[in-house]
Write a protein that holds these residues in place. Structure first.
Motif, mmCIF file in Angstrom:
data_model
loop_
_atom_site.group_PDB
_atom_site.id
_atom_site.type_symbol
_atom_site.label_atom_id
_atom_site.label_comp_id
_atom_site.label_asym_id
_atom_site.label_seq_id
_atom_site.Cartn_x
_atom_site.Cartn_y
_atom_site.Cartn_z
ATOM 1 N N LEU A 28 16.856 40.788 31.918
ATOM 2 C CA LEU A 28 16.339 41.861 32.771
ATOM 3 C C LEU A 28 14.876 41.610 33.121
ATOM 4 O O LEU A 28 14.474 41.756 34.286
ATOM 5 N N ILE A 29 14.078 41.233 32.143
ATOM 6 C CA ILE A 29 12.664 40.946 32.394
ATOM 7 C C ILE A 29 12.526 39.799 33.387
ATOM 8 O O ILE A 29 11.722 39.863 34.327
ATOM 9 N N ALA A 30 13.323 38.756 33.195
ATOM 10 C CA ALA A 30 13.277 37.615 34.103
ATOM 11 C C ALA A 30 13.620 38.038 35.540
ATOM 12 O O ALA A 30 12.973 37.600 36.503
ATOM 13 N N ALA A 31 14.626 38.897 35.682
ATOM 14 C CA ALA A 31 15.028 39.360 37.013
ATOM 15 C C ALA A 31 13.923 40.188 37.667
ATOM 16 O O ALA A 31 13.636 40.037 38.863
ATOM 17 N N ILE A 35 11.954 39.314 41.131
ATOM 18 C CA ILE A 35 11.984 40.233 42.275
ATOM 19 C C ILE A 35 10.571 40.627 42.707
ATOM 20 O O ILE A 35 10.256 40.648 43.901
ATOM 21 N N GLN A 36 9.706 40.953 41.732
ATOM 22 C CA GLN A 36 8.390 41.499 42.061
ATOM 23 C C GLN A 36 7.313 40.432 42.248
ATOM 24 O O GLN A 36 6.363 40.646 43.000
ATOM 25 N N MET A 37 7.426 39.289 41.565
ATOM 26 C CA MET A 37 6.366 38.278 41.636
ATOM 27 C C MET A 37 6.846 36.915 42.111
ATOM 28 O O MET A 37 6.040 36.013 42.341
ATOM 29 N N THR A 62 3.019 36.995 33.721
ATOM 30 C CA THR A 62 2.596 38.374 33.928
ATOM 31 C C THR A 62 1.615 38.522 35.084
ATOM 32 O O THR A 62 1.311 39.646 35.493
ATOM 33 N N MET A 63 1.119 37.424 35.618
ATOM 34 C CA MET A 63 0.148 37.499 36.719
ATOM 35 C C MET A 63 0.759 36.966 38.006
ATOM 36 O O MET A 63 1.503 35.988 37.992
ATOM 37 N N SER A 64 0.404 37.597 39.105
ATOM 38 C CA SER A 64 0.894 37.175 40.410
ATOM 39 C C SER A 64 0.145 35.928 40.875
ATOM 40 O O SER A 64 -0.832 35.502 40.254
ATOM 41 N N ASN A 65 0.593 35.363 41.991
ATOM 42 C CA ASN A 65 -0.048 34.174 42.562
ATOM 43 C C ASN A 65 -0.983 34.527 43.714
ATOM 44 O O ASN A 65 -1.321 33.665 44.528
ATOM 45 N N GLU A 66 -1.434 35.773 43.786
ATOM 46 C CA GLU A 66 -2.242 36.224 44.924
ATOM 47 C C GLU A 66 -3.582 35.494 44.998
ATOM 48 O O GLU A 66 -4.212 35.190 43.974
ATOM 49 N N ILE A 83 4.761 45.250 37.155
ATOM 50 C CA ILE A 83 5.648 44.863 36.054
ATOM 51 C C ILE A 83 4.938 43.925 35.085
ATOM 52 O O ILE A 83 5.162 43.977 33.872
ATOM 53 N N GLY A 84 4.045 43.065 35.604
ATOM 54 C CA GLY A 84 3.322 42.147 34.733
ATOM 55 C C GLY A 84 2.457 42.883 33.735
ATOM 56 O O GLY A 84 2.388 42.514 32.553
ATOM 57 N N LYS A 85 1.774 43.927 34.180
ATOM 58 C CA LYS A 85 0.910 44.704 33.292
ATOM 59 C C LYS A 85 1.718 45.402 32.211
ATOM 60 O O LYS A 85 1.309 45.462 31.044
ATOM 61 N N THR A 86 2.886 45.928 32.597
ATOM 62 C CA THR A 86 3.758 46.592 31.620
ATOM 63 C C THR A 86 4.282 45.603 30.586
ATOM 64 O O THR A 86 4.273 45.873 29.380
ATOM 65 N N ILE A 87 4.734 44.446 31.050
ATOM 66 C CA ILE A 87 5.238 43.410 30.143
ATOM 67 C C ILE A 87 4.157 42.989 29.155
ATOM 68 O O ILE A 87 4.400 42.855 27.959
ATOM 69 N N ARG A 88 2.921 42.795 29.659
ATOM 70 C CA ARG A 88 1.818 42.365 28.795
ATOM 71 C C ARG A 88 1.465 43.446 27.779
ATOM 72 O O ARG A 88 1.231 43.154 26.609
ATOM 73 N N SER A 89 1.411 44.708 28.216
ATOM 74 C CA SER A 89 0.995 45.790 27.323
ATOM 75 C C SER A 89 1.982 46.010 26.187
ATOM 76 O O SER A 89 1.601 46.439 25.093
#
Length: 203
Positions: A28-31, A35-37, A62-66, A83-89
């Motif tokens: 689920l995390i991978a999906a 989807i988001q990043m 957890t970080m985007s490529n922006e 989602i990256g911030k949530t996963i990290r926290s």
């Protein structure tokens, strides 16, 4: 006996058990990351392990490529959100390290594996942190994590090397659960993660 034989065996058995139990969550995390990043889903990096031997560590990205207008990556704080911030926290980004434990490169409990570029910067005492396998969590993580100085962190790491035991590992595992649920010490003050180690001041 515990450090050389029992601990590696327990690490691998527990890592396999957790992978079997947590694979739906990891999928689920991978999906969500995909989807988001977008890709890649995993963050991989070379880290020094036992006796400084290099291995490749796995984490969920957890970080985007922006990037900015000039094409340079945005700051860590700007790229760590959603989602990256949530996963990290929640420390869920560490779950792929179960594969590192299963392969014998890491342990559940031990000094966190840092960057190879730090190796020549350690004092002889600080370098003792590599006398044991690095861990997903450790004594420094339950005593401040990224909210303490590098010198304090290394002192905790060496203390663990000298006092490693089954009961201490259980205590650290329990305290880690409490820390994660409380989201305590995830970031250094003013930063989304720990600043780079530049070497300890010479006395």
């Amino acid at each position: 006996m515990y450090r050389l034989l029992l601990k590696p065996l327990l690490d691998r058995m527990f890592a396999l058990l957790l992978l079997l139990l947590l694979w739906p969550l990891m999928l689920l995390i991978a999906a969500l990351i995909r989807i988001q990043m977008g890709s890649p889903i995993l963050f991989t990096q070379t880290r020094p392990g036992l006796h400084g031997a290099l291995f490749r560590i796995y984490k969920f990205r957890t970080m985007s490529n922006e990037t900015d207008a000039s094409g340079a990556p945005l700051s860590d704080a700007e790229r760590l959100r959603g989602i990256g911030k949530t996963i990290r926290s929640l420390s869920l980004d560490e779950l792929p390290q179960l594969f590192n434990v299963l392969r014998g490169e890491m342990s559940f409990v031990g000094p966190r594996p840092l960057l190879p570029e730090y190796l020549p910067l350690y004092t002889p005492e600080q370098a003792r942190r590599h006398e044991v396998r690095p861990g997903i969590t450790g004594w420094a993580q339950v005593n401040g994590r990224n909210a303490i100085s590098w010198e304090q962190k290394f002192a905790y790491d060496v203390w663990y090397v000298e006092h490693q035991s089954f009961w201490l590992d259980l205590k650290i595992a329990w305290l880690t659960v409490r820390k994660v649920l409380g989201r305590d010490g995830v970031s250094a003050q003013g930063h989304v993660s720990m600043e780079k180690f530049q070497g300890s001041p010479k006395s």
